[in-house]
Design a protein around this motif. Sequence first.
Motif, PDB file in Angstrom:
ATOM      1  N   TYR A  99      21.838  76.466 -49.359  1.00 50.66           N
ATOM      2  CA  TYR A  99      23.061  77.271 -49.291  1.00 50.66           C
ATOM      3  C   TYR A  99      23.666  77.268 -47.888  1.00 50.66           C
ATOM      4  O   TYR A  99      24.873  77.078 -47.714  1.00 50.66           O
ATOM      5  CB  TYR A  99      22.762  78.703 -49.743  1.00 50.66           C
ATOM      6  N   VAL A 145      25.229  73.841 -46.937  1.00 53.35           N
ATOM      7  CA  VAL A 145      26.421  73.484 -47.708  1.00 53.35           C
ATOM      8  C   VAL A 145      27.595  74.408 -47.393  1.00 53.35           C
ATOM      9  O   VAL A 145      28.745  73.959 -47.292  1.00 53.35           O
ATOM     10  CB  VAL A 145      26.104  73.500 -49.221  1.00 53.35           C
ATOM     11  N   ASN A 146      27.327  75.691 -47.203  1.00 52.72           N
ATOM     12  CA  ASN A 146      28.418  76.654 -47.070  1.00 52.72           C
ATOM     13  C   ASN A 146      28.755  77.018 -45.630  1.00 52.72           C
ATOM     14  O   ASN A 146      29.852  77.543 -45.385  1.00 52.72           O
ATOM     15  CB  ASN A 146      28.079  77.930 -47.847  1.00 52.72           C
ATOM     16  N   ASN A 174      31.072  73.275 -42.910  1.00 59.17           N
ATOM     17  CA  ASN A 174      32.339  73.625 -42.270  1.00 59.17           C
ATOM     18  C   ASN A 174      32.291  73.399 -40.761  1.00 59.17           C
ATOM     19  O   ASN A 174      33.287  72.984 -40.147  1.00 59.17           O
ATOM     20  CB  ASN A 174      32.693  75.087 -42.568  1.00 59.17           C
ATOM     21  N   TYR A 186      20.646  82.753 -54.088  1.00 53.78           N
ATOM     22  CA  TYR A 186      21.482  81.847 -53.301  1.00 53.78           C
ATOM     23  C   TYR A 186      21.091  80.375 -53.477  1.00 53.78           C
ATOM     24  O   TYR A 186      21.955  79.495 -53.426  1.00 53.78           O
ATOM     25  CB  TYR A 186      21.395  82.209 -51.813  1.00 53.78           C
TER      26      TYR A 186
END
Length: 722
Positions: free
Chosen positions: A239, A242-243, A247, A308
């Motif tokens: 999680y 990736v999240n 970014n 998650y």
Amino acid sequence: MVYDYYGRLSKKQFKKRIIPIALLAAVLAAAAAAAGIYLEGIQLAEIGGLQGIYYKNLVYKSLFGAGVFVLVFTVVWATNLLIGRNLRLYMRSENLPVIRLPNLSLALGAAIALAVLTRNFFYAKALNFIHWESFGEKDPIFFKDIGYYVFRRPFLTSLYGFMSVFCLGVIVYTLIYYAAALSAAGAAKISLKDEKMRGISLHILAYALGFFVIKALSYRLTMEGMLFDGFFNVKGAGYVKVNLWLNYYRVMPFLLLAAALLAFFFAWKKKPVKALVTMAVVPAFWLVFLIFTQVFQYSVIKPNEFIYEKEYLKYNVEATRKAYNLDKVRQYVFPDIEPLTPEILERNRDTIDNIRVIDYRATLESDTQLQSNTNFYTFYDGDIVNYMVNGKETPVFIAAREVDQENLPEKSYTNRMFRYTHGYGIVMNPINRFTSEGQADFILSGIELMSESPNIRVTEPRIYYGELTRSYVIVNPGGKGKLKEIDGDGHSETSYYGSGGIRLDPLKRLLFALKLGDINMLISGNVSSGSRLLINRDIVSRAQRAVPFLAIDKDPYIVLTDDGRLLWVLDAYTLTGYYPYSQTAARYGDFNYIRNSVKVIIDAYNGTAEYYVIDKDDPIIRTYSKIYPGVFKFRDLPEDIKKHMRYPELLCIIQSDMLRRYHINPNTGDEAADERKISAFYGNQDLWDIAAVPSMDDSGEVEVESYYVMIKLPGGIGQRAE
């Protein structure tokens, strides 16, 4: 100034001597390289016409070596020119003596060194990049074909790695060169704020800017690399990666380039402190983000980890099952065990009649004691294979009788090289019976190769290529005596009439004598132009030599064909460690994908190797077949080989080990049930284990070893015992 006549003369004489010596050394090096290429080519041609693999690899190695040479030479040469120009301007402004700086020699030296060091770095990945095949499946994060990660990304990563290291090396080289030249010229205290140092400062800063541009372009590869990271206790991106980190990597190229350009601007304006502060923003931002993600991981994710991470755990399970072919395994739930009845026994007669009652190690020892017949024969290994014995399919223990040169009556050069050259025949034991004395029984035995079944017959028993044939020999010796080879029981003699080996014409005889360090090959009267050198006779090494990109199983087995020839069968695997989200088989190697895509057949008499593709759906072997056309056979195995095929023991062990945890199928269509399975996977609540038995030394329990049995699979999976 005094003219040093003798000194100048000595230098001229030295140059006159060194040039011919250098030319001679270059010629000798080129001749040695050409001889090595020639010898490797003819060895691979003798194995099975596989020299094309070697030559294609050599061409690509040369192309990339030449490319690296040109790139490095050009950059270093241009760098040296710029260094020389900047130093001349500075030294003249400081009234320092202008010294002559080396350029061509440094550029050539660096180019040659890097070309040699990187000669094996690019070519294999480049071949995969060009000829890649699609997997027909995409990763769950970036939605790219798995083939991109297996075949294309490794090449791009290698290019980035080389360019970034090379650029950093050029920066360090430039700094050292400037420092050494200024010190040699007697420069006083040096300051980058000095207007006279402007050219030098901008030169170094321009290279630094180039390094940051390369670094900025690499963040795409870094993002994709998350798919091979780890979270919880599995491989892949979780999680947080990736999240959050995804970014970060999307923003960083722009932040890095902006910081680099701004720092370059400040440096141009002679504000080095501001330039350094600007560049410090990049590592500071990374450190702050790292702390933030760690806090988020332990304060938010950890207390609710399954909620998650369940989606990403599922990705790991799905990818691992596909990568190890576990999604093709059919599970069968056995009903309650019924008491044995005559009807059940009769229905499973083939299984009952073929229950293994012999021990592998004891049978091999028994065969060695009873069937070696002479001191120089032995049985190195044995395997279980199915044969029709008197019209009934029977699993048998089969072992090859090979020559053991360590036990020769006399270990002379003549005996080792010309006389004791080959093994003789096989022994075949049924696995379901033994004699009344408790010894292993025989279906095929003796030097006479007596058989109890008319369809089991050996027409060519001689084994020149095997598991124990690790030394080269020379067959068809010439000379007055015309030596014969010891055959059969040790009292018979024979000569080699096969197609194997390399004919020793004078040139090959000389080259192989030098390569092998065998002066006797040159001076022996038993070697003539009609003699053949049998080399690379260890079948595992022989099968591996031409195809370094495949993994060859170390446990080959010998097969008797319908026409009585002896052939070795070896399993070959395609492997990669670049299957996204798949778990690494850490106990067996650094790979996370495996297929038994190829069966290698090697003739025990001629040594010819053939590579048959048995898994035509494997994208990796399809890629290799495009890279090396004509090497792999996509037609069916010969029928008399095919009927003796068996599932590789090594592959069974690896898949069994992965099944301990990855036996669950999280895609049954029942969303609630699938989530329960992932929850059990997360908590290690549904682990399978290998059956265990008490150890022989009573030290505890050991896992049952894999072994072959003959059985009819339940639930309509199998139609007959096999």
